[in-house]
Scaffold this motif. Sequence first.
Motif, PDB file in Angstrom:
ATOM      1  N   LYS A 128     -37.137 -37.594  19.977  1.00 32.19           N
ATOM      2  CA  LYS A 128     -36.917 -38.442  18.799  1.00 32.19           C
ATOM      3  C   LYS A 128     -38.220 -38.621  18.011  1.00 32.19           C
ATOM      4  O   LYS A 128     -38.218 -38.721  16.787  1.00 32.19           O
ATOM      5  CB  LYS A 128     -36.351 -39.797  19.213  1.00 32.19           C
ATOM      6  N   PHE A 129     -39.322 -38.676  18.749  1.00 33.87           N
ATOM      7  CA  PHE A 129     -40.619 -38.750  18.079  1.00 33.87           C
ATOM      8  C   PHE A 129     -40.890 -37.467  17.276  1.00 33.87           C
ATOM      9  O   PHE A 129     -41.432 -37.510  16.185  1.00 33.87           O
ATOM     10  CB  PHE A 129     -41.747 -38.918  19.117  1.00 33.87           C
ATOM     11  N   ALA A 130     -40.486 -36.321  17.852  1.00 31.70           N
ATOM     12  CA  ALA A 130     -40.706 -35.047  17.169  1.00 31.70           C
ATOM     13  C   ALA A 130     -39.968 -35.016  15.834  1.00 31.70           C
ATOM     14  O   ALA A 130     -40.506 -34.569  14.821  1.00 31.70           O
ATOM     15  CB  ALA A 130     -40.257 -33.897  18.060  1.00 31.70           C
ATOM     16  N   ILE A 131     -38.726 -35.541  15.855  1.00 31.35           N
ATOM     17  CA  ILE A 131     -37.951 -35.561  14.606  1.00 31.35           C
ATOM     18  C   ILE A 131     -38.653 -36.445  13.578  1.00 31.35           C
ATOM     19  O   ILE A 131     -38.820 -36.082  12.411  1.00 31.35           O
ATOM     20  CB  ILE A 131     -36.517 -36.062  14.875  1.00 31.35           C
ATOM     21  N   GLY A 132     -39.111 -37.618  14.033  1.00 28.32           N
ATOM     22  CA  GLY A 132     -39.807 -38.531  13.130  1.00 28.32           C
ATOM     23  C   GLY A 132     -41.051 -37.886  12.531  1.00 28.32           C
ATOM     24  O   GLY A 132     -41.296 -37.962  11.331  1.00 28.32           O
ATOM     25  N   ALA A 133     -41.840 -37.201  13.396  1.00 27.37           N
ATOM     26  CA  ALA A 133     -43.076 -36.574  12.925  1.00 27.37           C
ATOM     27  C   ALA A 133     -42.790 -35.487  11.898  1.00 27.37           C
ATOM     28  O   ALA A 133     -43.462 -35.361  10.880  1.00 27.37           O
ATOM     29  CB  ALA A 133     -43.842 -35.982  14.101  1.00 27.37           C
ATOM     30  N   LEU A 134     -41.745 -34.702  12.168  1.00 25.54           N
ATOM     31  CA  LEU A 134     -41.389 -33.622  11.247  1.00 25.54           C
ATOM     32  C   LEU A 134     -41.017 -34.181   9.882  1.00 25.54           C
ATOM     33  O   LEU A 134     -41.485 -33.699   8.845  1.00 25.54           O
ATOM     34  CB  LEU A 134     -40.211 -32.814  11.821  1.00 25.54           C
ATOM     35  N   PHE A 135     -40.182 -35.237   9.895  1.00 23.30           N
ATOM     36  CA  PHE A 135     -39.772 -35.808   8.616  1.00 23.30           C
ATOM     37  C   PHE A 135     -40.972 -36.372   7.864  1.00 23.30           C
ATOM     38  O   PHE A 135     -41.083 -36.204   6.654  1.00 23.30           O
ATOM     39  CB  PHE A 135     -38.701 -36.888   8.829  1.00 23.30           C
ATOM     40  N   ALA A 136     -41.870 -37.019   8.597  1.00 24.02           N
ATOM     41  CA  ALA A 136     -43.045 -37.585   7.937  1.00 24.02           C
ATOM     42  C   ALA A 136     -43.876 -36.492   7.274  1.00 24.02           C
ATOM     43  O   ALA A 136     -44.330 -36.617   6.138  1.00 24.02           O
ATOM     44  CB  ALA A 136     -43.893 -38.343   8.956  1.00 24.02           C
ATOM     45  N   LEU A 137     -44.024 -35.371   7.990  1.00 26.98           N
ATOM     46  CA  LEU A 137     -44.826 -34.263   7.487  1.00 26.98           C
ATOM     47  C   LEU A 137     -44.203 -33.657   6.228  1.00 26.98           C
ATOM     48  O   LEU A 137     -44.874 -33.459   5.210  1.00 26.98           O
ATOM     49  CB  LEU A 137     -44.896 -33.210   8.593  1.00 26.98           C
ATOM     50  N   LEU A 138     -42.893 -33.386   6.310  1.00 25.46           N
ATOM     51  CA  LEU A 138     -42.199 -32.815   5.155  1.00 25.46           C
ATOM     52  C   LEU A 138     -42.288 -33.780   3.972  1.00 25.46           C
ATOM     53  O   LEU A 138     -42.549 -33.378   2.839  1.00 25.46           O
ATOM     54  CB  LEU A 138     -40.739 -32.541   5.504  1.00 25.46           C
ATOM     55  N   HIS A 139     -42.066 -35.050   4.251  1.00 27.29           N
ATOM     56  CA  HIS A 139     -42.124 -36.102   3.243  1.00 27.29           C
ATOM     57  C   HIS A 139     -43.454 -36.036   2.494  1.00 27.29           C
ATOM     58  O   HIS A 139     -43.495 -35.964   1.266  1.00 27.29           O
ATOM     59  CB  HIS A 139     -41.956 -37.427   3.994  1.00 27.29           C
ATOM     60  N   ASP A 140     -44.569 -35.992   3.259  1.00 25.32           N
ATOM     61  CA  ASP A 140     -45.891 -36.016   2.627  1.00 25.32           C
ATOM     62  C   ASP A 140     -46.146 -34.764   1.786  1.00 25.32           C
ATOM     63  O   ASP A 140     -46.582 -34.845   0.645  1.00 25.32           O
ATOM     64  CB  ASP A 140     -46.982 -36.139   3.693  1.00 25.32           C
TER      65      ASP A 140
END
Lengths: 308, 617
Positions: free
Chosen positions: A155-167
């Motif tokens: 679940k952390f991996a999904i969060g990190a991916l979204f944050a990265l794409l977002h930025d």
Amino acid sequence: MKPLSHLRIDFMGRRNLAFVVSAAMLIVSIGAILFQQLNLGLDFTGGTLVEVRYSVAPSLDAIRQLLESSGFQDVSVQTFGASTEVLIRLQQAFDPEVGNEVVNLLRAEGDSVTLVRAEFVGAQVGEQLRDQSGLGMMVALGIVMLYVAFRFQYKFAIGALFALLHDVIIVVGVFALFQLDFNLTVLAAILAVIGYSLNDTIVVYDRIRETIRTSRIDDMPQIFNEAINATLSRTLATSGTTMLVLLALLLLGGDMIENFAIALLIGVVVGTFSSIYISGALLIPLKLSREDLIPTKKEVDEEEEELP
Amino acid sequence: MLNRYPLWKYLLILVILVVGLIYSLPNLFPADPAIQVSNAQGDALDERQLTRVEEALNENGIEIKAIEQENGQWLIRLQNNDDQLNARDIATDVLGNQASVALNLAEATPSWLQAFSASPMTLGLDLRGGVHFLLEVDMDAALTQRLEVNASAMRELLRGERIRYRNTEVAERSLSIDFASAEDRDTARRLISRDFPDFDYSSEGDGRTSRLVMSLSDQTVNEIQDYAVNQNLTTLRNRVDELGVAEPMVQRQGPSQIVVELPGIQDTVAAKRIVGATANLEFRLEARNDTPDMETEQHTFRNDPSRTAELMRDVIITGDSVSSASHSFDENGRPQVNINLDGTGGTLMNRATRTNIGRNMAVLFIEHKSEDRVEIDPETGAETVIREPYVERGLISLATIQSALGNSFRITGLDSPTEAAELALLLRSGSLAAPIYFVQERTIGPSLGAENIERGLLSVQIGLLLVVIFMLVRYKVFGIFANIALALNLTLLIAVMSMLGATLTLPGIAGIVLTLGMAVDANVLIFERIREELRNGLSIQQAIHAGYERAFTSIVDANITTLLVAVILFSIGTGPVKGFAVTLSIGILTSMFTALLVTRAMVNLTYGSKPVKKLWI
């Protein structure tokens, strides 16, 4: 600055507002990228090369200023072999008239100038670079997700991916929206944003994990608030120092690093925001619970014994 | 005991820092702009002429830093960069035709540093300029090469279908095959046109003079030529920028030319050899005794021109099928090149060797060269330079096939380790789709204006200063530790980049400063944690210990993830992406070292195993 650490800001209470803000920024960014497209610089598009010969050595800065004030974009002026020969690169689609146009402009200054040649030059960045970099990003993201899933939880991996794409999307989106010149330097800045954003996210995650393990309560939003408040002074100190550097580059650095600094400034602001509200807050709808972290507990304990 | 390091840790840190210092020092001695003067034979000029040059330079207000003799040439070091071109023009005027005057960047690294083979980073094209090569892609050769490959494939097709053909001939834009009868020709035409739709076919002659002529359409010619230029661009990019830190510029200019610009103007000869090298390999079988003459070719050995061998005309594979290559030494200490083939290449090689065990296979080294000949028009006296391209082919090895070869094998028979290294580099970076020739070689000035460079450097310095002040104000004594660590981090980063031969550009400098801005993050994490632990009521020694320990996982996790990204970008990316990945990876490693170990060592030395009343943090 001490009172900062005693703050109890209810970050998670405002997460819905933050999601709306993020969604709005993403939609605008994606829209801008799709409909306005990036204003790619000389590095990516290629342009025209003009070689001229002066009878006496000219001032290169004057030539640069003259051409820029006459509406040519992305002008590079270099001496070529001798101090009287000048090589000019312009981001201007090649047509046979460009050479004469440039020479007439330069002659208007009263110098005697002859045109040696005018030709089109291709992009400095090949298609190969474009394709491979895209592929590289994908693979990099995949492996980072695997690592985060292994060290933390998927679940952390999904969060990190979204944050990265977002930025990344927002930084690129701002460049498309305001039609800022997107060149190789800006590309490097975007790669740096990825590094920065990941760094921020992992630091917050690490604290969330620790707080979940040590806290007695089960109310996730409250645990997250505690963790984020605990790292807040660090987050602000790090983004603070980085922004100090970037502001110096932006205000004093001149054209060459202006866009580099803009890309990173946006990246740092958005990255700090997303480490709290995207990578952090996304864990709530993903229903992260204490049980998600218990199986890995033993492994981490072992590692801590090896610390210096 | 808390907060003490064993002695060996202090020593290790010290050794690393000293090595870092040595290899970063040369950057404090930037190369001097210089002009190099010699007479037409390459010998030193006499003192009288030199004095005339010196006087002329002084008259024009050009400051001379030093004049020295080196390898029989005079090197005049100048004070200012901007004077270099002027100085050369003046010296050329003074000396006229009797001498050759060249630009140079004279290394200023002191000799004791050179003894460690430490050298400074090159300044990039934007800051210092460099050499500009203009290369012409030989479009005719691109066509001929494509036609030869097609001819070889057609011959194989005809042999497979048992159709007798007599001769194949490759002309400028067309290809023709002679047949013994019109029927054979018509069957062949049907077969070939199915596989090679790009040609325009026409049948000529009849009976024993039957001939099939295949010519390329204009569109195909354009496609082939476009492909050749683009393929060469890619190959040249790979060649000049293996590690991705050289910051070269390679771009297409006009329809058939390529510009290669390399930073710095030293050792252009070596650069030219790599850029212009057109070496490729061909793997062919040795001809059998009963092979018809028209299918064989005679070639001589490269290192022994008196030895020759009869080879098949058909090529098994060329260097184009090589996916990776490295150089090393065999058991007897002779240089060798280890080759890995791509999928298709491996299959072809396997098929050819499987059915031919016991026969000899030859490795043919091919190089396109050109010779310039000056022709003087008898009437006008005008000189024109005529370039005559020629191809040099030589055998480098002829060895018996012991067993079926697969994807990877090695070749020997090379003259020197240097040659092996260059061949490996050329095979790795891909071969040129068509030969290239140097048209022009010039020095080029910095692409950024002097004002731009000054502003950029100033902003970088101020940015760095702000970080230092910020850390001091916020963390007091610990801020001093962090700032020392920052300085050491910068030293190490510069040392590693100098060792890798990286080139420094303005955006690169900004990137380094940014890495430093982010590098303080690790210290910020630790210091904030120590403060927090102090507030939680831990004793000072315990708080320091806990601060370092608890921040450790955050720092390692955060840095390893970023390092992962950097490593992947390095292995997949090209050019500038690769260069950035290198800087980022080095920055992460050095900052982890200085932030974790070096500051800890300083903290331990200051506070470790002593009673401390108050921590200035």
